[in-house]
Design an enzyme around this catalytic site. Structure first.
Site, PDB file in Angstrom:
ATOM      1  N   SER A 143      15.161 -75.164 -40.907  1.00 19.50           N
ATOM      2  CA  SER A 143      15.609 -73.906 -41.527  1.00 19.50           C
ATOM      3  C   SER A 143      15.553 -74.110 -43.031  1.00 19.50           C
ATOM      4  O   SER A 143      15.535 -75.253 -43.500  1.00 19.50           O
ATOM      5  CB  SER A 143      17.059 -73.625 -41.098  1.00 19.50           C
ATOM      6  OG  SER A 143      17.660 -72.650 -41.918  1.00 19.50           O
ATOM      7  N   TYR A 156      25.816 -76.203 -39.392  1.00 16.63           N
ATOM      8  CA  TYR A 156      24.403 -75.791 -39.334  1.00 16.63           C
ATOM      9  C   TYR A 156      23.613 -76.461 -40.465  1.00 16.63           C
ATOM     10  O   TYR A 156      22.519 -77.004 -40.236  1.00 16.63           O
ATOM     11  CB  TYR A 156      24.345 -74.266 -39.455  1.00 16.63           C
ATOM     12  CG  TYR A 156      22.996 -73.639 -39.179  1.00 16.63           C
ATOM     13  CD1 TYR A 156      22.606 -73.322 -37.880  1.00 16.63           C
ATOM     14  CD2 TYR A 156      22.111 -73.345 -40.221  1.00 16.63           C
ATOM     15  CE1 TYR A 156      21.382 -72.730 -37.626  1.00 16.63           C
ATOM     16  CE2 TYR A 156      20.883 -72.754 -39.974  1.00 16.63           C
ATOM     17  CZ  TYR A 156      20.519 -72.442 -38.677  1.00 16.63           C
ATOM     18  OH  TYR A 156      19.299 -71.858 -38.427  1.00 16.63           O
TER      19      TYR A 156
END
Ligand code: NAD
Length: 261
Positions: A143, A156
């Site tokens: 990401s 995350y």
């Protein structure tokens, strides 16, 4: 370019980015093993639809990617039923949003297990077969949060930075073997994972959905548009091509300019 005779395992491919990548790989001729959660009938429809649309073999394994033994079963199933695992796309992921002091430890454990540890376990089990064949492609869906941080996403961001680290390490360990290992780092993609964040923003600020989407994009993604699962799928297909044989250890952003800022 064709991936005929290749077998691709795509984790978390019953929805969103994983499904886009599975479709693109099947479109390039690969047999595909799907994985993920969802309604059994809907998953069977997806599986049969992909097989019919692209004339490839498509299987499904319901491994829970937070459970190492089930990840071993997934790789075992693909090897046994399809002959090998030539392409491994580590995509399954979840999100949890809260400030660090309120972040529930169980949510930390779940995000780390699915978004980070599962990447290790998948590669751990699939790599020997790839090395034996002298060809393999490992694609980790990291990401922009593997490169930069945002508030309230501690697990995350930690997991995705970890995925970038795994990617570089495996690239070094496999250099010269015919196996490559790269990470794709998407910005905002409109999937169920992001829809939840749009709904939360709309609810907290009393905004209509269309405005919440614009605000979400405007805060981070200069293009003002979402990346699509299909665009990410085409990047994955490129990484499987001969043209990408010398690309390894790379972190490829597709983020509408997010990390250029
Ligand atoms: P999504 O929620 O649409 O899909 C997630 C997939 O993972 C689903 O198929 C789900 O069933 C599966 N999954 C979840 N937990 C699982 C588990 N324990 N075991 C097996 N499967 C499980 O989400 P998405 O947006 O498509 O996200 C896919 C990946 O892309 C994730 O790793 C995410 O972090 C990453 N990503 C997403 C975005 C975005 O904007 N959507 C941006 C950057 C990176």
């Amino acid at each position: 370019m064709t991936l005929k005779q290749k077998v691709a395992v795509v984790t978390g491919s019953t929805s969103g980015i994983g499904l886009g990548i599975a479709r693109a790989l099947a479109g390039a001729g690969a047999d595909v093993v799907l994985n993920g959660f969802g309604d059994a009938g809907a998953i069977e429809e997806l599986r049969a639809g992909l097989a019919k649309d692209f004339g490839v073999r498509v299987g499904f394994h319901n491994a829970d990617m937070s459970k190492p033994a089930e990840i071993a079963d997934l790789i075992g199933y693909a090897t046994r039923e399809f002959g090998s695992v030539d392409v491994l796309v580590n995509n399954a992921g979840i999100q949890h949003v809260a400030p660090v002091e309120e972040f529930a430890p169980e949510r930390w454990d779940a995000v780390i297990a699915i978004n980070l540890s599962a990447v290790f376990h998948g590669i751990h089990h699939a790599l020997a077969g790839m090395k034996q064949k002298g060809w393999g492609r490992i694609i980790n869906i990291a990401s922009v949060h593997g490169q930069v941080a945002s508030v309230n996403k501690v697990a995350y961001v930690a997991a995705k930075h970890g995925v970038v680290g795994i990617t570089k390490t495996v690239a070094l360990e496999t250099a010269g073997t015919g196996v490559t290992c790269n990470a794709i780092c998407p910005g905002w993609v409109l999937t169920p994972l992001v829809q939840k964040q749009i709904d939360a923003l709309a609810a907290s600020k009393g905004l209509p959905e269309v405005q919440a989407k614009a605000e979400l994009l405007g805060a981070k993604q200069p293009s003002g548009e979402f990346v699509t699962p299909d665009q990410l799928g085409q990047l994955a297909v490129f990484l499987c091509s001969d043209a990408a044989a010398q690309m390894t250890g790379a972190n490829l952003t597709m983020d509408g300019g997010w990390t250029a800022q």
